[in-house]
Write an enzyme that holds these catalytic residues in place. Structure first.
Site, PDB file in Angstrom:
ATOM      1  N   LYS A 199       0.909  -1.286  -0.018  1.00  0.00           N
ATOM      2  CA  LYS A 199      -0.088  -0.204   0.674  1.00  0.00           C
ATOM      3  C   LYS A 199       0.726   1.157  -0.033  1.00  0.00           C
ATOM      4  O   LYS A 199       1.370   1.985   1.238  1.00  0.00           O
ATOM      5  CB  LYS A 199      -0.785   0.103   0.791  1.00  0.00           C
ATOM      6  CG  LYS A 199      -2.131   1.002   1.057  1.00  0.00           C
ATOM      7  CD  LYS A 199      -2.623   1.615   2.076  1.00  0.00           C
ATOM      8  CE  LYS A 199      -1.740   2.473   2.776  1.00  0.00           C
ATOM      9  NZ  LYS A 199      -1.546   3.852   2.596  1.00  0.00           N
ATOM     10  N   GLU A 273      10.115   1.071  10.389  1.00  0.00           N
ATOM     11  CA  GLU A 273      10.809   2.020  10.443  1.00  0.00           C
ATOM     12  C   GLU A 273      10.720   3.375  10.387  1.00  0.00           C
ATOM     13  O   GLU A 273       9.311   3.505   9.316  1.00  0.00           O
ATOM     14  CB  GLU A 273      11.737   1.333   9.049  1.00  0.00           C
ATOM     15  CG  GLU A 273      12.864   1.978   8.986  1.00  0.00           C
ATOM     16  CD  GLU A 273      13.096   4.140   8.226  1.00  0.00           C
ATOM     17  OE1 GLU A 273      12.884   4.907   9.197  1.00  0.00           O
ATOM     18  OE2 GLU A 273      13.273   3.887   6.775  1.00  0.00           O
ATOM     19  N   CYS A 307      13.573  10.477   6.845  1.00  0.00           N
ATOM     20  CA  CYS A 307      13.497   9.524   8.568  1.00  0.00           C
ATOM     21  C   CYS A 307      14.252   9.993   9.380  1.00  0.00           C
ATOM     22  O   CYS A 307      14.639  10.301  10.697  1.00  0.00           O
ATOM     23  CB  CYS A 307      12.838   8.335   8.412  1.00  0.00           C
ATOM     24  SG  CYS A 307      13.482   7.462   7.203  1.00  0.00           S
ATOM     25  N   GLU A 404       9.472  15.492  15.800  1.00  0.00           N
ATOM     26  CA  GLU A 404      10.299  15.018  14.430  1.00  0.00           C
ATOM     27  C   GLU A 404       9.236  16.041  13.400  1.00  0.00           C
ATOM     28  O   GLU A 404       8.206  16.133  13.641  1.00  0.00           O
ATOM     29  CB  GLU A 404      10.318  13.796  13.982  1.00  0.00           C
ATOM     30  CG  GLU A 404      10.091  13.807  12.459  1.00  0.00           C
ATOM     31  CD  GLU A 404      10.358  12.295  12.271  1.00  0.00           C
ATOM     32  OE1 GLU A 404       9.259  11.691  12.285  1.00  0.00           O
ATOM     33  OE2 GLU A 404      10.712  11.797  11.773  1.00  0.00           O
TER      34      GLU A 404
HETATM   35  P1  NAI Z   1       1.923   7.778   8.688  1.00  0.00           P
HETATM   36  O1  NAI Z   1       2.166   6.796   9.954  1.00  0.00           O
HETATM   37  O2  NAI Z   1      -0.030   8.153   8.717  1.00  0.00           O
HETATM   38  O3  NAI Z   1       0.920   7.091   7.126  1.00  0.00           O
HETATM   39  C1  NAI Z   1       2.421   6.695   6.848  1.00  0.00           C
HETATM   40  C2  NAI Z   1       1.845   5.356   5.740  1.00  0.00           C
HETATM   41  O4  NAI Z   1       1.103   4.398   6.820  1.00  0.00           O
HETATM   42  C3  NAI Z   1       0.832   5.964   4.552  1.00  0.00           C
HETATM   43  O5  NAI Z   1       0.970   4.503   3.725  1.00  0.00           O
HETATM   44  C4  NAI Z   1      -0.419   5.392   6.005  1.00  0.00           C
HETATM   45  O6  NAI Z   1      -1.518   5.409   4.804  1.00  0.00           O
HETATM   46  C5  NAI Z   1      -0.650   4.561   5.969  1.00  0.00           C
HETATM   47  N1  NAI Z   1      -1.454   4.186   7.820  1.00  0.00           N
HETATM   48  C6  NAI Z   1      -2.074   5.778   8.305  1.00  0.00           C
HETATM   49  N2  NAI Z   1      -2.540   5.118   9.234  1.00  0.00           N
HETATM   50  C7  NAI Z   1      -2.472   3.898   9.562  1.00  0.00           C
HETATM   51  C8  NAI Z   1      -2.942   2.662   9.892  1.00  0.00           C
HETATM   52  N3  NAI Z   1      -3.290   2.904  11.528  1.00  0.00           N
HETATM   53  N4  NAI Z   1      -2.831   1.025   9.801  1.00  0.00           N
HETATM   54  C9  NAI Z   1      -2.148   1.419   9.133  1.00  0.00           C
HETATM   55  N5  NAI Z   1      -1.422   2.270   7.888  1.00  0.00           N
HETATM   56  C10 NAI Z   1      -1.192   3.747   8.125  1.00  0.00           C
HETATM   57  O7  NAI Z   1       3.030   9.058   8.347  1.00  0.00           O
HETATM   58  P2  NAI Z   1       1.723  10.556   8.248  1.00  0.00           P
HETATM   59  O8  NAI Z   1       0.451  10.937   8.527  1.00  0.00           O
HETATM   60  O9  NAI Z   1       1.791  10.338   6.431  1.00  0.00           O
HETATM   61  O10 NAI Z   1       2.591  11.855   8.667  1.00  0.00           O
HETATM   62  C11 NAI Z   1       2.932  11.930   9.777  1.00  0.00           C
HETATM   63  C12 NAI Z   1       4.429  12.146  10.565  1.00  0.00           C
HETATM   64  O11 NAI Z   1       5.070  10.978  10.708  1.00  0.00           O
HETATM   65  C13 NAI Z   1       4.921  13.164   9.401  1.00  0.00           C
HETATM   66  O12 NAI Z   1       5.225  14.561   9.566  1.00  0.00           O
HETATM   67  C14 NAI Z   1       6.388  12.175   9.955  1.00  0.00           C
HETATM   68  O13 NAI Z   1       7.066  13.127  11.177  1.00  0.00           O
HETATM   69  C15 NAI Z   1       6.397  11.144  10.161  1.00  0.00           C
HETATM   70  N6  NAI Z   1       6.894  10.104   9.254  1.00  0.00           N
HETATM   71  C16 NAI Z   1       7.589   9.688   9.126  1.00  0.00           C
HETATM   72  C17 NAI Z   1       8.016   8.545   8.336  1.00  0.00           C
HETATM   73  C18 NAI Z   1       9.393   7.959   8.108  1.00  0.00           C
HETATM   74  O14 NAI Z   1      10.270   8.198   7.066  1.00  0.00           O
HETATM   75  N7  NAI Z   1      10.233   7.297   8.926  1.00  0.00           N
HETATM   76  C19 NAI Z   1       7.259   8.764   6.842  1.00  0.00           C
HETATM   77  C20 NAI Z   1       6.460   9.871   7.135  1.00  0.00           C
HETATM   78  C21 NAI Z   1       5.982  10.425   7.673  1.00  0.00           C
END
Ligand code: NAI
Ligand code: MG
Length: 501
Positions: A199, A273, A307, A404
């Site tokens: 996804k 991660e 990240c 972050e």
């Molecule tokens: P998120 O963690 O909500 O999204 C990442 C992925 O997880 C997306 O594909 C999303 O659709 C999916 N997702 C969201 N809720 C889920 C759930 N309950 N169960 C399974 N999958 C789910 O991150 P978001 O809201 O886009 O960004 C928020 C913050 O997270 C950012 O500001 C940043 O600080 C951090 N982040 C860190 C990342 C990294 O590479 N470690 C990548 C993206 C965001």
């Protein structure tokens, strides 16, 4: 040309009136978008049973690009079923060198179509074309090449352990490196003999959908890779599905924790991660001009949507003033704007939601008493943009030093001794990466042993290679991606119990 000829050989070229760069836009024509995309399940495009779609946009100008399916639980169930069938009906028992052949093909097709993918990635995600062209695409192809090489050597990679594939892998990826994260996830999973339901993030689905075309071109058997689009609800349905044997997640710590709770006791394997708040530590014997380049690459690369970004700069007190002066001067040369312009250094923020998060944290930094610096630059009127930002006078307790931000925002702190540098660097809930800048090799090793971070870069930053494992400590998650380590989560071994993590 015409003008040059008219001027003749000896006439000097007129001095430019100003020194700003002329626009150098990358053509968009190479990308063909459909009006509406379905779900890629069992090698076919399916309309979502949920009946729902949403618009994906270009964050640089908020222009709608295409309609994307919002997959529901029933759609996820179909995809997992297709992956299970493909696993049982051939893929897991295919000779490993045949599996490798498909991975090599995918790698080569990505190289051949790299310009198309780079333009699409910048269009949908907002990152500068220079980065998608020179970093994301070459690395994505390199991951497929690298894991293709392991597919028929697993018995040698894990001697006397009889490696077997896990089954169906559910993979959830973020929006900061859409195609590269896809490659990090899919390449080791397939090399190990698993099938996949992936996804992509809701804001950046287009490169994963174009990748389905690559899978068809490579004649990958139907169902080995399935792509379901949608937001967090789709991700949650994938995590909860009983037919999934392993979950690999990259994203926020908040969602990572929720997934870990959800999977506790289910026997599904899990790797996470998550976020980071990396320290980039500059000692007084470092080559300052090089360090400034490393600082800039550490936090302004990909608008800071990284990240492992070096978001906390730790500077030894004795060089604080010259270093900050050099950094500010360098910042004024960064060009912010159109991601598809080849001269752009800092592109668009990925979404309105992310822009608001950055704005909120930056406001908190000013309220708590940090001093803000932004170089004079004109931001485009449409779209989501944020100027490169440096905060000085930052205390460790401030939110901008703890949380972050995931944007082009750097917090500068100081230290006097190596011990203090280590203490401050480790004073975080995260532990994904760190940087050390010093002339002394012994100090690099001394620091690397003490920094609680999965990756420590020395006199460089944000360097990646498929052979090198990547992953975190503490709230940055667990499990490693890349290298041999990256294969392990996709394998079962004789005599080894299955357990999460
Ligand atoms: P998120 O963690 O909500 O999204 C990442 C992925 O997880 C997306 O594909 C999303 O659709 C999916 N997702 C969201 N809720 C889920 C759930 N309950 N169960 C399974 N999958 C789910 O991150 P978001 O809201 O886009 O960004 C928020 C913050 O997270 C950012 O500001 C940043 O600080 C951090 N982040 C860190 C990342 C990294 O590479 N470690 C990548 C993206 C965001
Ligand atoms: Mg979220």
């Amino acid at each position: 040309m015409g003008e040059v000829e008219k001027r003749g050989e000896h006439a000097p070229a007129p001095a430019p009136a100003d020194w700003t760069y002329a626009p150098a836009p990358e053509g968009r024509d190479i990308v063909t978008l459909r009006e509406r995309y379905g779900l890629f399940v069992g090698g076919e495009w399916l309309e979502p049973r949920s009946g729902e779609h949403y618009a994906t946009i270009s964050p640089a100008d908020e222009e709608p690009l295409a309609e994307i399916a919002q997959a529901g639980a029933e759609d996820v169930d179909l995809a997992v079923g297709a992956a299970r069938d493909a696993f049982s009906n051939g893929w897991s028992s295919l000779s490993p060198s045949e599996r490798a052949k498909y991975l090599f093909r995918i790698a080569r097709i990505l190289q051949e179509r790299s310009r198309e993918f780079a333009v699409l990635e910048s269009l949908n995600g907002g990152k500068p074309i220079r980065e998608s062209r020179d970093v994301d695409l070459p690395l994505a192809a390199a991951h497929f090449f690298y894991y293709a090489g392991w597919a028929d050597k697993l018995e040698y990679a894990f001697p006397n352990r009889r490696p077997r594939p896990v089954g169906v892998a559910g993979q959830i990826i973020p929006w900061n490196f859409p195609l590269l994260m896809l490659a990090w996830k899919i390449a080791p999973a397939l090399a190990a003999g698993n099938t996949v339901v992936l996804k992509p993030a809701e804001t950046t689905p287009l490169s994963a959908l174009l990748f389905c075309d690559v899978l068809r071109q490579a004649e990958l058997p139907p169902g080995v890779v399935n792509i379901v689009t949608g937001d967090g609800r789709t991700g949650a349905a994938l995590v909860q599905h009983e037919g999934v044997d392993k979950i690999a997640f990259t994203g926020s710590t908040e969602v990572g924790k929720a997934i870990q709770r959800e999977l506790a006791g289910t026997g599904k394997k899990l790797t996470l991660e998550l976020g980071g708040k990396a320290a980039n530590v500059i000692f007084d014997d470092a080559a300052l001009d090089q360090a400034v380049e490393g600082i800039v690459n550490g936090i302004y690369f990909n608008q800071g949507h990284v990240c492992c970004a070096g978001s906390r700069l730790l500077v030894q007190e004795s060089i604080y003033e010259p270093l900050v002066a050099k950094l500010k001067r360098r910042l004024s040369t960064l060009r912010v704007g159109d991601p598809l312009d080849k001269n752009t250094d800092v592109g668009a923020i990925n979404s309105r939601q992310q822009l608001e998060k950055i704005q909120e944290l930056v406001a908190s930094g000013e309220e708590e008493g940090a001093e803000i610096y932004q170089p004079p630059c004109r931001l485009p009127e449409k779209g989501y943009f944020f100027a490169p930002t440096v905060f000085t006078n930052v205390a460790q307790s401030y939110r901008i030093a703890q949380e972050e931000i995931f944007g082009p925002v750097l917090s500068v702190l100081t230290f006097r001794t190596p011990d203090e540098a280590v203490e401050k660097a480790n004073n975080t809930a995260y532990g994904l990466s760190a940087g050390v800048w010093t002339e002394k090799g012994s100090r690099i090793l001394w620091m690397a042993q003490r920094l609680r971070a999965g990756v420590v870069w020395a006199n460089t930053y944000n360097r990646f290679d498929p052979t090198s494992p990547f992953g975190g400590y503490k709230e940055s998650g667990f499990g490693r991606e890349g290298g041999l380590h990256g294969l392990e989560p996709y394998l079962e071994f004789d005599g080894a119990e299955t357990f999460g993590g």
